[in-house]
Design an enzyme around this catalytic site. Structure first.
Site, mmCIF file in Angstrom:
data_model
loop_
_atom_site.group_PDB
_atom_site.id
_atom_site.type_symbol
_atom_site.label_atom_id
_atom_site.label_comp_id
_atom_site.label_asym_id
_atom_site.label_seq_id
_atom_site.Cartn_x
_atom_site.Cartn_y
_atom_site.Cartn_z
ATOM 1 N N THR A 85 1.954 11.365 10.314
ATOM 2 C CA THR A 85 1.182 12.611 10.437
ATOM 3 C C THR A 85 0.549 13.073 9.137
ATOM 4 O O THR A 85 -0.129 14.095 9.111
ATOM 5 C CB THR A 85 2.067 13.747 10.984
ATOM 6 O OG1 THR A 85 3.207 13.912 10.130
ATOM 7 C CG2 THR A 85 2.519 13.448 12.401
ATOM 8 N N ILE A 111 -1.063 8.336 3.919
ATOM 9 C CA ILE A 111 -1.389 6.952 4.251
ATOM 10 C C ILE A 111 -1.075 6.651 5.709
ATOM 11 O O ILE A 111 -1.840 5.970 6.394
ATOM 12 C CB ILE A 111 -0.622 5.995 3.310
ATOM 13 C CG1 ILE A 111 -1.133 6.168 1.872
ATOM 14 C CG2 ILE A 111 -0.796 4.545 3.759
ATOM 15 C CD1 ILE A 111 -0.310 5.419 0.836
ATOM 16 N N ARG A 133 8.970 13.503 11.626
ATOM 17 C CA ARG A 133 10.036 14.475 11.871
ATOM 18 C C ARG A 133 9.536 15.738 12.555
ATOM 19 O O ARG A 133 10.227 16.306 13.389
ATOM 20 C CB ARG A 133 10.706 14.860 10.548
ATOM 21 C CG ARG A 133 11.522 13.759 9.897
ATOM 22 C CD ARG A 133 12.147 14.232 8.613
ATOM 23 N NE ARG A 133 11.129 14.625 7.643
ATOM 24 C CZ ARG A 133 11.387 15.185 6.466
ATOM 25 N NH1 ARG A 133 12.636 15.458 6.135
ATOM 26 N NH2 ARG A 133 10.414 15.496 5.636
ATOM 27 N N ASP A 140 13.855 11.872 12.953
ATOM 28 C CA ASP A 140 14.241 11.885 11.546
ATOM 29 C C ASP A 140 14.907 10.543 11.281
ATOM 30 O O ASP A 140 16.022 10.284 11.755
ATOM 31 C CB ASP A 140 15.205 13.040 11.276
ATOM 32 C CG ASP A 140 15.658 13.099 9.819
ATOM 33 O OD1 ASP A 140 15.325 12.159 9.048
ATOM 34 O OD2 ASP A 140 16.340 14.068 9.450
ATOM 35 N N ASN A 143 5.934 3.093 7.002
ATOM 36 C CA ASN A 143 5.268 3.933 6.018
ATOM 37 C C ASN A 143 6.123 5.109 5.549
ATOM 38 O O ASN A 143 5.914 5.618 4.444
ATOM 39 C CB ASN A 143 3.960 4.467 6.610
ATOM 40 C CG ASN A 143 3.333 5.538 5.746
ATOM 41 O OD1 ASN A 143 2.788 5.269 4.682
ATOM 42 N ND2 ASN A 143 3.434 6.795 6.197
ATOM 43 N N TYR A 182 12.944 4.589 -7.573
ATOM 44 C CA TYR A 182 11.772 4.440 -6.704
ATOM 45 C C TYR A 182 11.157 3.055 -6.906
ATOM 46 O O TYR A 182 10.861 2.343 -5.947
ATOM 47 C CB TYR A 182 10.752 5.528 -7.004
ATOM 48 C CG TYR A 182 9.520 5.459 -6.130
ATOM 49 C CD1 TYR A 182 9.552 5.931 -4.826
ATOM 50 C CD2 TYR A 182 8.326 4.924 -6.606
ATOM 51 C CE1 TYR A 182 8.418 5.871 -4.009
ATOM 52 C CE2 TYR A 182 7.199 4.860 -5.810
ATOM 53 C CZ TYR A 182 7.253 5.334 -4.511
ATOM 54 O OH TYR A 182 6.137 5.264 -3.714
ATOM 55 N N LYS A 204 10.853 -0.076 -4.155
ATOM 56 C CA LYS A 204 9.571 -0.678 -3.819
ATOM 57 C C LYS A 204 9.533 -2.159 -4.210
ATOM 58 O O LYS A 204 8.864 -2.970 -3.555
ATOM 59 C CB LYS A 204 8.434 0.089 -4.484
ATOM 60 C CG LYS A 204 8.270 1.511 -3.943
ATOM 61 C CD LYS A 204 8.098 1.527 -2.434
ATOM 62 C CE LYS A 204 7.806 2.911 -1.898
ATOM 63 N NZ LYS A 204 7.639 2.936 -0.428
ATOM 64 N N VAL A 250 -2.802 7.708 -4.876
ATOM 65 C CA VAL A 250 -3.619 7.991 -3.703
ATOM 66 C C VAL A 250 -3.629 9.502 -3.476
ATOM 67 O O VAL A 250 -2.596 10.172 -3.621
ATOM 68 C CB VAL A 250 -3.067 7.274 -2.445
ATOM 69 C CG1 VAL A 250 -4.013 7.488 -1.259
ATOM 70 C CG2 VAL A 250 -2.883 5.784 -2.715
ATOM 71 N N THR A 270 -2.971 12.144 -1.556
ATOM 72 C CA THR A 270 -2.210 12.544 -0.367
ATOM 73 C C THR A 270 -1.295 13.700 -0.756
ATOM 74 O O THR A 270 -1.391 14.247 -1.859
ATOM 75 C CB THR A 270 -1.354 11.373 0.173
ATOM 76 O OG1 THR A 270 -0.333 11.059 -0.790
ATOM 77 C CG2 THR A 270 -2.207 10.130 0.438
#
Length: 246
Positions: free
Chosen positions: A10, A13, A33, A59, A86, A148, A152, A181, A183
């Site tokens: 929603t 990306i 969620r 969730d 995603n 993080y 990844k 990006v 977002t």
């Protein structure tokens, strides 16, 4: 017609993947969620593109939520042809500063959740002899930037190894590695971005368009734009101190 399931669909990306896949005629199962926002997104996509959109509120960090999405992927009567893992978020602070609970939740959304969903999806896809699986990784996978980056980096190596095994059997697995990006990602982390040079920013539509090109070709890793391919190549050979400070 094919059907794509997108987690975190929603915003950012994930929302752009939903739009571009819908625009080319794919039916969708969108997962997020926020049930109200999800329903609104589903209705808008159906109205604009005339495809079928199933809204699946979940969730993914809850046992029941993850189980619901996993069950949808396992449903042989309604096969999923493309899975886009995603859902995710960033975490601030160093390892010694964060609680174990926060770190584990962060690890789970980036590693445990896509691992489970991919395993379920790949089994059904192998039975049908076709399918595509995507993991949204990051150029952070190539730099030492905390847990993080570590999560990844797992996504990149996971995609490379599974694509090697399953692509000859009709199922491709691709890690998409975006840079910066435009977002909601950084806003949600409450991270300031004023110091990031403008040329490093990508718009979500451009990112997804380039990503889909590589996904459709069955590539194991897609790093959109030449500038980020150069930067990640440099990151592999530069000292860790340089990568960490970039």
């Amino acid at each position: 017609m094919t059907t794509a399931l997108i987690t975190g669909a929603t915003a950012g990306i994930g929302a752009e993947f939903a739009r571009q896949l819908a625009a080319r005629g794919d039916n969708l199962v969108i997962v997020a969620r926020d049930a109200a926002r999800l329903t609104e997104s589903a209705a808008a996509l159906q109205h604009e593109f005339g495809i079928t959109v199933e809204a699946l509120p979940a969730d993914l960090l809850s046992v029941d939520g993850l189980a619901a999405v996993d069950a949808r992927l396992a449903d042989r009567r309604r096969p999923i042809d493309l899975l886009v893992n995603n859902a995710g978020y960033g975490i601030r602070g160093e390892l010694d500063e964060n609680s174990f609970t926060d770190e584990k939740m962060h690890l789970d959304i980036h590693v445990t959740v896509p691992l489970q969903l991919t395993q379920t999806a790949v089994r059904g896809m192998l039975e049908r002899g076709r399918g595509r699986i995507v993991l949204i990784a990051s150029v952070a996978a190539f730099t030492p930037r905390g847990t993080y980056s570590a999560a990844k980096a797992w996504a990149v190596m996971f995609a490379r190894s599974t694509n090697l095994v399953y692509r000859p059997r009709g199922v491709s697995v691709t890690a998409v590695c975006p840079g910066f990006v435009r977002t909601e990602f950084h806003d949600r982390m409450k991270v300031r971005t004023e110091g990031i040079p403008g040329f490093l920013w990508l718009k979500a539509p451009t990112l997804v368009r380039l990503a889909l090109r590589g996904i459709d070709r069955g590539r194991s890793v897609v790093i959109p734009t030449a500038r980020y391919r150069v930067l990640t190549s440099l990151a592999r050979i530069l000292p860790d101190q340089v990568g960490a400070s970039g």
